[in-house]
Write a protein that holds these residues in place. Structure first.
Motif, PDB file in Angstrom:
ATOM      1  N   UNK A 152     -17.302  23.592   2.852  1.00  0.00           N
ATOM      2  CA  UNK A 152     -16.410  24.066   1.786  1.00  0.00           C
ATOM      3  C   UNK A 152     -17.219  24.504   0.569  1.00  0.00           C
ATOM      4  N   UNK A 153     -18.101  23.630   0.091  1.00  0.00           N
ATOM      5  CA  UNK A 153     -18.891  23.944  -1.096  1.00  0.00           C
ATOM      6  C   UNK A 153     -19.771  25.173  -0.867  1.00  0.00           C
ATOM      7  N   UNK A 154     -20.346  25.288   0.321  1.00  0.00           N
ATOM      8  CA  UNK A 154     -21.197  26.426   0.645  1.00  0.00           C
ATOM      9  C   UNK A 154     -20.391  27.722   0.665  1.00  0.00           C
ATOM     10  N   UNK A 155     -19.232  27.696   1.318  1.00  0.00           N
ATOM     11  CA  UNK A 155     -18.399  28.896   1.400  1.00  0.00           C
ATOM     12  C   UNK A 155     -17.923  29.332   0.012  1.00  0.00           C
ATOM     13  N   UNK A 156     -17.521  28.370  -0.812  1.00  0.00           N
ATOM     14  CA  UNK A 156     -17.087  28.708  -2.178  1.00  0.00           C
ATOM     15  C   UNK A 156     -18.237  29.303  -2.986  1.00  0.00           C
TER      16      UNK A 156
END
Length: 177
Positions: A152-156
């Motif tokens: 999630x953090x990477x995609x955001x």
């Protein structure tokens, strides 16, 4: 362009979503204050990234019964936050690419939207796993929840970086609609 003019130029749906996102984010930040302990220096984020049962259990125990209720509230509010921030980021992507008709920009925008949707799906997966891991944490659930949080953090991060790159590519401001 000053900030006030910039906000007026935003479409109504995007403005409404931005306001809802900020309100829910503020609520999550306030809830998270009750979850910061010696075992969970970052509150719920520490629990999201606990990669094993031992770490997760230490965090849950540090919260106590009241903190556990705050953690559940945080995760349930996050379920409401997920579609709102995803929609906001998708609308923002559309708005930022209005004056970018090139094939590269359209392709990049599709990838960016895909990253934001992937972040939302990873966030839902993470929340379901974290709720199921509150009573008796397991290594498997803790690890998959941590991987989901990292995804999630990477995609955001990549999606937001992509928006910045698209806007900076031509070095001129967004044309008013």
């Amino acid at each position: 362009m000053d900030t006030e003019k910039g906000l007026r130029a935003l479409p109504k749906r995007l403005k409404a979503c931005l306001i809802a996102t900020v309100i829910l984010l503020a609520a999550l930040v306030m809830i998270n204050q009750a979850l910061k302990t010696g075992a969970a220096h970052q509150g719920i984020v520490s629990y999201q990234l606990a990669g094993n049962a031992e770490q997760a259990l230490a965090i849950v125990q540090s919260w106590g019964e009241e903190g556990l209720q705050w953690a559940k509230l945080s995760l349930w509010v996050d379920f409401l936050f997920i579609p709102i921030y995803c929609l906001t980021l998708i609308l923002l992507t559309r708005h930022c690419t209005l004056d970018r008709p090139g094939i590269r920009e359209r392709t990049a925008a599709r990838w960016i939207r895909t990253l934001f949707i992937s972040a939302g799906l990873a966030d839902v997966t993470e929340n379901v796993l974290l709720l199921n891991n509150l009573d008796a944490p397991t290594d498997a659930i803790s690890l998959v929840a941590a991987i989901s949080a990292l995804a999630k953090f990477t995609a955001l991060t990549l999606g937001i970086a992509g928006l910045v790159i698209i806007r900076a590519a031509r070095r001129h401001p967004l044309a008013p609609g």
